[in-house]
Design a protein around this motif. Structure first.
Motif, PDB file in Angstrom:
ATOM      1  N   CYS A 122       0.846  -1.214   0.000  1.00 19.63           N
ATOM      2  CA  CYS A 122       0.000   0.000   0.000  1.00 19.63           C
ATOM      3  C   CYS A 122       0.875   1.255   0.000  1.00 19.63           C
ATOM      4  CB  CYS A 122      -0.924   0.000   1.211  1.00 19.63           C
ATOM      5  SG  CYS A 122      -2.354  -1.089   1.050  1.00 19.63           S
ATOM      6  N   GLY A 123       1.952   1.237   0.780  1.00 18.61           N
ATOM      7  CA  GLY A 123       2.874   2.368   0.790  1.00 18.61           C
ATOM      8  C   GLY A 123       3.522   2.575  -0.572  1.00 18.61           C
ATOM      9  N   PHE A 124       3.894   1.470  -1.216  1.00 17.33           N
ATOM     10  CA  PHE A 124       4.486   1.577  -2.553  1.00 17.33           C
ATOM     11  C   PHE A 124       3.483   2.141  -3.555  1.00 17.33           C
ATOM     12  CE2 PHE A 124       5.216  -0.323  -6.755  1.00 17.33           C
ATOM     13  CZ  PHE A 124       6.469   0.211  -7.038  1.00 17.33           C
ATOM     14  N   VAL A 125       2.211   1.721  -3.456  1.00 20.76           N
ATOM     15  CA  VAL A 125       1.170   2.225  -4.363  1.00 20.76           C
ATOM     16  C   VAL A 125       0.983   3.735  -4.158  1.00 20.76           C
ATOM     17  CG1 VAL A 125      -1.303   2.150  -4.875  1.00 20.76           C
ATOM     18  CG2 VAL A 125      -0.019   0.025  -4.605  1.00 20.76           C
ATOM     19  N   ALA A 126       0.975   4.198  -2.895  1.00 21.60           N
ATOM     20  CA  ALA A 126       0.838   5.635  -2.619  1.00 21.60           C
ATOM     21  C   ALA A 126       2.016   6.412  -3.208  1.00 21.60           C
ATOM     22  CB  ALA A 126       0.747   5.868  -1.114  1.00 21.60           C
ATOM     23  N   LEU A 127       3.223   5.858  -3.076  1.00 18.14           N
ATOM     24  CA  LEU A 127       4.404   6.501  -3.658  1.00 18.14           C
ATOM     25  C   LEU A 127       4.306   6.552  -5.184  1.00 18.14           C
ATOM     26  CD1 LEU A 127       7.255   7.638  -2.877  1.00 18.14           C
ATOM     27  CD2 LEU A 127       8.136   5.345  -3.318  1.00 18.14           C
ATOM     28  N   LEU A 128       3.859   5.440  -5.777  1.00 19.38           N
ATOM     29  CA  LEU A 128       3.725   5.360  -7.228  1.00 19.38           C
ATOM     30  C   LEU A 128       2.672   6.334  -7.762  1.00 19.38           C
ATOM     31  CD1 LEU A 128       4.508   3.904  -9.864  1.00 19.38           C
ATOM     32  CD2 LEU A 128       2.704   2.226  -9.360  1.00 19.38           C
ATOM     33  N   SER A 129       1.527   6.407  -7.069  1.00 21.10           N
ATOM     34  CA  SER A 129       0.474   7.325  -7.527  1.00 21.10           C
ATOM     35  C   SER A 129       0.930   8.779  -7.401  1.00 21.10           C
ATOM     36  CB  SER A 129      -0.810   7.100  -6.735  1.00 21.10           C
ATOM     37  OG  SER A 129      -0.603   7.325  -5.351  1.00 21.10           O
ATOM     38  N   GLY A 130       1.694   9.108  -6.348  1.00 18.71           N
ATOM     39  CA  GLY A 130       2.246  10.444  -6.223  1.00 18.71           C
ATOM     40  C   GLY A 130       3.250  10.743  -7.334  1.00 18.71           C
ATOM     41  N   PHE A 131       4.037   9.732  -7.715  1.00 22.33           N
ATOM     42  CA  PHE A 131       5.007   9.894  -8.802  1.00 22.33           C
ATOM     43  C   PHE A 131       4.276  10.180 -10.121  1.00 22.33           C
ATOM     44  CE2 PHE A 131       7.878   8.486 -12.119  1.00 22.33           C
ATOM     45  CZ  PHE A 131       9.110   8.977 -11.690  1.00 22.33           C
ATOM     46  N   SER A 177     -10.103  -5.041  15.528  1.00 22.26           N
ATOM     47  CA  SER A 177     -10.874  -4.044  16.272  1.00 22.26           C
ATOM     48  C   SER A 177     -10.247  -2.653  16.233  1.00 22.26           C
ATOM     49  CB  SER A 177     -11.035  -4.486  17.732  1.00 22.26           C
ATOM     50  OG  SER A 177      -9.770  -4.644  18.337  1.00 22.26           O
ATOM     51  N   MET A 178      -8.959  -2.540  15.859  1.00 17.97           N
ATOM     52  CA  MET A 178      -8.274  -1.244  15.807  1.00 17.97           C
ATOM     53  C   MET A 178      -8.262  -0.695  14.378  1.00 17.97           C
ATOM     54  SD  MET A 178      -7.024  -0.562  18.930  1.00 17.97           S
ATOM     55  CE  MET A 178      -5.485   0.339  18.792  1.00 17.97           C
ATOM     56  N   TRP A 179      -9.185  -1.151  13.534  1.00 18.78           N
ATOM     57  CA  TRP A 179      -9.100  -0.806  12.115  1.00 18.78           C
ATOM     58  C   TRP A 179      -9.197   0.692  11.863  1.00 18.78           C
ATOM     59  CZ3 TRP A 179     -12.767   1.723   9.231  1.00 18.78           C
ATOM     60  CH2 TRP A 179     -14.056   1.788   9.739  1.00 18.78           C
ATOM     61  N   GLN A 180      -9.975   1.442  12.677  1.00 16.78           N
ATOM     62  CA  GLN A 180     -10.074   2.899  12.455  1.00 16.78           C
ATOM     63  C   GLN A 180      -8.718   3.573  12.616  1.00 16.78           C
ATOM     64  OE1 GLN A 180     -11.969   1.210  14.708  1.00 16.78           O
ATOM     65  NE2 GLN A 180     -14.095   1.894  14.681  1.00 16.78           N
ATOM     66  N   HIS A 181      -7.946   3.147  13.633  1.00 19.04           N
ATOM     67  CA  HIS A 181      -6.637   3.744  13.878  1.00 19.04           C
ATOM     68  C   HIS A 181      -5.677   3.420  12.731  1.00 19.04           C
ATOM     69  CE1 HIS A 181      -8.634   3.265  17.755  1.00 19.04           C
ATOM     70  NE2 HIS A 181      -7.911   4.278  18.195  1.00 19.04           N
ATOM     71  N   TYR A 182      -5.677   2.149  12.303  1.00 15.38           N
ATOM     72  CA  TYR A 182      -4.815   1.762  11.185  1.00 15.38           C
ATOM     73  C   TYR A 182      -5.160   2.564   9.939  1.00 15.38           C
ATOM     74  CZ  TYR A 182      -3.590  -2.368  13.974  1.00 15.38           C
ATOM     75  OH  TYR A 182      -3.157  -3.201  14.952  1.00 15.38           O
ATOM     76  N   PHE A 183      -6.450   2.739   9.688  1.00 11.73           N
ATOM     77  CA  PHE A 183      -6.904   3.409   8.474  1.00 11.73           C
ATOM     78  C   PHE A 183      -6.488   4.888   8.479  1.00 11.73           C
ATOM     79  CE2 PHE A 183     -10.432   5.684   6.232  1.00 11.73           C
ATOM     80  CZ  PHE A 183     -10.034   5.331   4.952  1.00 11.73           C
ATOM     81  N   LEU A 184      -6.707   5.582   9.601  1.00  6.54           N
ATOM     82  CA  LEU A 184      -6.338   6.997   9.684  1.00  6.54           C
ATOM     83  C   LEU A 184      -4.828   7.188   9.545  1.00  6.54           C
ATOM     84  CD1 LEU A 184      -8.695   8.189  12.563  1.00  6.54           C
ATOM     85  CD2 LEU A 184      -8.847   8.788  10.144  1.00  6.54           C
ATOM     86  N   LEU A 185      -4.066   6.314  10.198  1.00  2.74           N
ATOM     87  CA  LEU A 185      -2.609   6.397  10.097  1.00  2.74           C
ATOM     88  C   LEU A 185      -2.162   6.166   8.660  1.00  2.74           C
ATOM     89  CD1 LEU A 185       0.074   6.700  11.611  1.00  2.74           C
ATOM     90  CD2 LEU A 185       0.055   4.239  11.990  1.00  2.74           C
ATOM     91  N   THR A 186      -2.793   5.197   7.991  1.00  2.00           N
ATOM     92  CA  THR A 186      -2.447   4.904   6.598  1.00  2.00           C
ATOM     93  C   THR A 186      -2.753   6.092   5.692  1.00  2.00           C
ATOM     94  OG1 THR A 186      -2.947   2.564   6.973  1.00  2.00           O
ATOM     95  CG2 THR A 186      -2.824   3.293   4.696  1.00  2.00           C
ATOM     96  N   CYS A 187      -3.873   6.774   5.940  1.00  2.00           N
ATOM     97  CA  CYS A 187      -4.239   7.938   5.121  1.00  2.00           C
ATOM     98  C   CYS A 187      -3.199   9.056   5.262  1.00  2.00           C
ATOM     99  CB  CYS A 187      -5.621   8.451   5.519  1.00  2.00           C
ATOM    100  SG  CYS A 187      -6.969   7.378   4.996  1.00  2.00           S
ATOM    101  N   MET A 188      -2.748   9.294   6.489  1.00  2.00           N
ATOM    102  CA  MET A 188      -1.733  10.342   6.696  1.00  2.00           C
ATOM    103  C   MET A 188      -0.414   9.972   6.035  1.00  2.00           C
ATOM    104  SD  MET A 188      -2.389  11.702  10.597  1.00  2.00           S
ATOM    105  CE  MET A 188      -2.498  10.116  11.390  1.00  2.00           C
ATOM    106  N   LEU A 189      -0.016   8.709   6.181  1.00  2.00           N
ATOM    107  CA  LEU A 189       1.236   8.272   5.573  1.00  2.00           C
ATOM    108  C   LEU A 189       1.140   8.284   4.053  1.00  2.00           C
ATOM    109  CD1 LEU A 189       2.265   5.321   7.923  1.00  2.00           C
ATOM    110  CD2 LEU A 189       3.286   7.588   7.793  1.00  2.00           C
ATOM    111  N   SER A 190      -0.025   7.922   3.523  1.00  2.00           N
ATOM    112  CA  SER A 190      -0.175   7.907   2.062  1.00  2.00           C
ATOM    113  C   SER A 190      -0.054   9.314   1.492  1.00  2.00           C
ATOM    114  CB  SER A 190      -1.524   7.285   1.674  1.00  2.00           C
ATOM    115  OG  SER A 190      -2.598   8.113   2.069  1.00  2.00           O
ATOM    116  N   PHE A 191      -0.555  10.334   2.227  1.00  4.44           N
ATOM    117  CA  PHE A 191      -0.406  11.719   1.768  1.00  4.44           C
ATOM    118  C   PHE A 191       1.067  12.103   1.697  1.00  4.44           C
ATOM    119  CE2 PHE A 191       0.202  16.175   3.049  1.00  4.44           C
ATOM    120  CZ  PHE A 191      -0.325  16.792   1.923  1.00  4.44           C
ATOM    121  N   LEU A 192       1.823  11.745   2.746  1.00  2.00           N
ATOM    122  CA  LEU A 192       3.257  12.058   2.751  1.00  2.00           C
ATOM    123  C   LEU A 192       3.982  11.338   1.618  1.00  2.00           C
ATOM    124  CD1 LEU A 192       3.972  11.900   6.598  1.00  2.00           C
ATOM    125  CD2 LEU A 192       3.633  13.926   5.181  1.00  2.00           C
ATOM    126  N   LEU A 193       3.596  10.087   1.367  1.00  2.00           N
ATOM    127  CA  LEU A 193       4.226   9.333   0.284  1.00  2.00           C
ATOM    128  C   LEU A 193       3.824   9.889  -1.080  1.00  2.00           C
ATOM    129  CD1 LEU A 193       3.870   5.715   1.724  1.00  2.00           C
ATOM    130  CD2 LEU A 193       5.994   6.979   1.377  1.00  2.00           C
TER     131      LEU A 193
END
Length: 496
Positions: A42-51, A114-130
């Motif tokens: 997922c991190g690689f996809v965010a980097l690729l889409s930003g590229f 059960s922690m999916w909301q936290h994972y999702f929000l963190l992923t969204c912030m990291l994907s923006f940076l990537l």
């Protein structure tokens, strides 16, 4: 740059949806190594889409990256919270196994826990940076009108000389202070968050040593078919074991002392398979309570809750044991708090018990108030007849208890039954811990934000201070990407 934006959005959504469908299993629990691969991809996809965004917009598309992250947040957030098949009204039958799974439980809960909301929000912030990082890489390596420009030779030489000049002028000390500020801020955040997480994990372990992962109960007081219900829930793949129990309040008295206690009736043959109640039993001394040997765990409950000298036996918490001031083998009495129908009418019932031992759970509330007896003795004392208060279950994945609880409820036929998971049973404790953790996280995050602004201001001032040099470089033919590479190199050094 709408063309670049939509191209990047389609690429990001398509690839992540494909990865999610391919890598994440359709079972309740996803293997940790598979989840790690999923997050990395997922991190690689965010980097690729930003590229792709930077390549086709030919600039640093901050606004496009904001819009890309917002669109992905809405698309994937709706799916994890509700499920697009359900939103689109697709039928939950037939060969659409994935659609059926979406209808049975929340996709976020089933896929990420059960922690999916936290994972999702963190992923969204990291994907923006990537996205931003990918866009800057595209801008640097594909400057508009110049094609592929991989060389850093000229930029590195200028950047090295510039860093030397900073050291001589003393301006580099500002960057050093900024780096130290971020280091201390991140260290404080990690340490405090780790301590809070460890404390929460310790509380969870102690609670789960006494409480079950899931509790199946029935509306009313006529839960007599517990044997049949036990077989149904144990047939589920995720359920390891189940055991009947009773749970009531009573008055315990010995000599001239009386205490209000929580009376729990256990099935000695199966209770040790569901909770750690047998492992918590210890041999009490003046200031210690020595745990029993592991080889005795499976048989100790049967021995200590059996009838001795025609008296049923009882096990009490270590704190209560010391308050009573009794020895093993002494007699104490339990009295019901309300009247029980009998030959003498509605009168409180009182039964004598033999003190068999003590347990230590590590939770003061349990060690000072909780007592264990054989569930048949509890049925007789409380006038329950053949009924119990419910079934306790141990499951393979405690973090996915809500989803497995839904499966158990479906297996027993739903109404008049209900299922409560271990987090609901201890809602007050976990809510307080979560709020405390969030507040500490926010306070320490501000430290990092302030330090990050110091780094950003250092870079801004570096650009402003070199306005004349930038003008000279551009006048002799340097394009924007060359200038950008010089300052990106400095940013990379500060960031590392």
């Amino acid at each position: 740059a709408w063309r670049a934006f939509f191209l990047s959005l389609i690429l990001q959504v398509t690839l992540i949806a494909f990865l999610g469908h391919t890598l994440l299993s359709q079972s309740v629990e996803t293997p940790p190594n598979q989840m790690l691969v999923f997050w990395c991809l997922c991190g690689f996809v965010a980097l690729l889409s930003g590229f792709v965004l930077g390549k086709y917009s030919a600039r640093l598309g901050f606004w496009e990256s904001y819009a890309l992250s917002a669109a992905s947040f809405v698309i994937f957030g709706l799916h994890l919270a509700i499920g697009w098949p359900k939103l689109m009204g697709l039928p939950a039958v037939g060969e659409l196994a994935y659609v059926e799974a979406v209808y049975n439980s929340t996709p976020g809960l089933r896929l990420l826990g059960s922690m999916w909301q936290h994972y999702f929000l963190l992923t969204c912030m990291l994907s923006f940076l990537l996205n931003i990082l990918g866009g800057s890489l595209a801008f640097i390596f594909f400057p508009k009108g110049y094609g592929w420009q991989p060389s850093f030779k000229l930029e590195w030489e200028i950047g090295r000389q510039y860093l030397k000049a900073q050291k001589q002028s003393g301006a580099n000390s500002t960057a050093t202070v900024a780096i130290l500020g971020i280091g201390l801020g991140v260290a404080a955040l990690l340490i405090v968050t780790a301590l809070m997480s460890g404390y929460q994990q310790e509380i969870e372990d102690r609670l789960l040593s006494t409480n079950a992962h899931l509790v199946l109960q029935k509306y009313g007081i006529d839960f007599v078919e517990y044997d049949a219900m036990t077989k149904k829930v144990e047939a589920l793949d995720e359920v390891i074991a189940a055991t009947p129990f009773t749970f009531n309040e009573a008055m315990l008295s010995a000599r001239e002392k009386s205490f209000s206690v929580l009376l729990k009736g256990l099935d000695p043959s199966t209770a040790h398979k569901v909770t750690s109640v047998a492992a918590n039993i210890c041999v009490p001394a003046e200031k210690t309570c020595t745990p029993i040997e592991d080889s005795q765990v499976s048989s100790i409950l049967g021995e200590m809750l059996d009838t001795q000298n025609k008296l049923p036996q009882i096990i009490v918490g270590i704190q209560l044991f010391r308050k009573l001031g009794l020895d093993i083998g002494d007699t104490l009495k339990l009295t019901t708090p309300v009247g029980i129908a009998g030959a003498r009418g509605n009168a409180p019932r009182r039964i004598a018990f033999r003190l068999a031992g003590a347990f230590r759970s590590g939770m003061h509330e349990f060690d000072s108030r909780l007592v264990y007896v054989n569930y048949q003795s509890a049925q007789h004392l409380m006038g329950l007849g053949q009924a119990v208060n419910g079934l306790e279950m141990r499951i393979a994945s405690p973090q996915n208890a809500p989803a497995i609880g839904e499966q158990a409820l479906s297996a027993v036929g739903r109404y008049p039954y209900r299922v409560t998971d271990w987090r609901e049973l201890n809602h007050g404790i976990f809510t307080a811990l979560q709020l405390q953790k969030i507040v500490m996280f926010l306070v320490l995050t501000f430290i990092i934000i302030v330090a990050a602004f110091n780094v950003a201001s250092t870079l801004f001032m570096a650009v402003v201070a070199k306005n004349r040099e930038i003008a000279v470089l551009k006048a002799i033919g340097a394009h924007d990407a060359t200038i950008m590479k010089i300052f990106v190199l400095e940013g990379w050094i500060l960031g590392l």
